[in-house]
Design an enzyme around this catalytic site. Structure first.
Site, PDB file in Angstrom:
ATOM      1  N   SER A  96       0.440  -0.039   3.437  1.00  0.00           N
ATOM      2  CA  SER A  96       1.199  -0.201   1.986  1.00  0.00           C
ATOM      3  C   SER A  96       2.419  -1.136   2.114  1.00  0.00           C
ATOM      4  O   SER A  96       2.870  -1.199   3.151  1.00  0.00           O
ATOM      5  CB  SER A  96       1.721   1.305   1.904  1.00  0.00           C
ATOM      6  OG  SER A  96       2.586   1.282   0.606  1.00  0.00           O
ATOM      7  N   TYR A 136       6.572   9.023   4.515  1.00  0.00           N
ATOM      8  CA  TYR A 136       5.379   8.281   4.054  1.00  0.00           C
ATOM      9  C   TYR A 136       6.015   6.947   4.591  1.00  0.00           C
ATOM     10  O   TYR A 136       5.066   5.999   5.306  1.00  0.00           O
ATOM     11  CB  TYR A 136       5.335   8.292   2.734  1.00  0.00           C
ATOM     12  CG  TYR A 136       4.229   7.342   1.961  1.00  0.00           C
ATOM     13  CD1 TYR A 136       2.988   7.567   2.152  1.00  0.00           C
ATOM     14  CD2 TYR A 136       4.710   6.082   1.424  1.00  0.00           C
ATOM     15  CE1 TYR A 136       2.052   6.559   1.866  1.00  0.00           C
ATOM     16  CE2 TYR A 136       3.708   5.176   1.142  1.00  0.00           C
ATOM     17  CZ  TYR A 136       2.464   5.355   1.151  1.00  0.00           C
ATOM     18  OH  TYR A 136       1.608   4.668   0.651  1.00  0.00           O
TER      19      TYR A 136
END
Length: 167
Positions: free
Chosen positions: A139, A153
Site C-alpha cells: 500500500s 496497518y
C-alpha cells in the site's frame, strides 16, 4: 495444472481482479480466501469464461499454520505454483489503545506473518526450480508516516514493502 498463480485474498477486490487477469491470459489458478462460497462462485465464473482450471482453497490466514497447510495441500494435490500473489490483507482503524489485541494480532498475522511464511515457503521451490515470480501487494501507506487511527496497518505495510525489496 500448468502456469499456476496462487492468489490470496482472491474472493474480492484486487485479488479477484488478479485472478481474472491471470485467467484471461490462459493461466490456471489456486484461489485462497476465507469465504468458501465466494471462492466457489469465482471458480465457476473463471472456468466457464476462460476455460482454465481453478483450485479452491478456503483458508483463514490469521491462523498460525495456514501457510504450511496451503503448501502441504498443494503438494498432496501435485499442484506446482508458478506465481505467488500475496494479496490478502486486513485493515482496520481506531485508537491503538481502544483496538483489541486480537484485532491487531489478526492484522499482523495476515498482513505480515502469513505473507512472510508463504513467500519463504514458495521461494525455496522457485529458487530450486529456477523459475517463479512473487508479487507482494502492499500500500502507499508503506511510504508515508503512520496516520492517526491506523498505526499497526501502516507498520505492516512498511514491512511488506521492505520484504519485497529484499527478495
Amino acid at each position: 495444472m500448468k502456469n499456476v498463480a496462487l492468489i490470496t485474498g482472491a474472493s474480492s477486490g484486487l485479488g479477484k481482479s488478479f485472478a481474472e487477469i491471470h485467467a484471461k491470459r490462459g493461466g490456471n489458478l489456486v484461489i485462497v480466501a476465507r469465504s468458501t462460497d465466494k471462492l466457489k462462485e469465482l471458480k465457476k465464473t473463471l472456468e466457464e469464461n476462460y476455460k482454465v482450471e481453478v483450485y479452491v482453497l478456503p483458508k483463514d490466514l490469521s491462523k498460525i499454520d495456514a501457510a504450511e497447510e496451503i503448501y502441504d495441500e498443494l503438494n498432496r494435490a501435485k499442484i506446482s505454483v508458478d506465481y505467488l500473489i500475496n494479496n490478502a490483507g486486513l485493515g482496520g482503524q481506531g485508537y491503538f489503545h481502544e483496538r483489541t489485541m486480537e484485532q491487531d494480532l489478526n492484522l499482523i498475522m495476515v498482513d505480515v506473518i502469513a505473507l512472510t511464511k508463504l513467500t519463504k515457503i514458495f521461494l525455496h521451490d522457485f529458487v530450486k526450480r529456477g523459475s517463479g515470480k512473487i508479487l507482494n501487494v502492499s500500500s502507499t501507506a508503506a511510504l508515508m508516516p503512520a496516520r492517526p487511527l491506523q498505526a499497526v496497518y501502516y507498520a505492516a505495510k512498511s514491512y511488506v514493502t521492505a520484504l519485497s525489496e529484499g527478495i
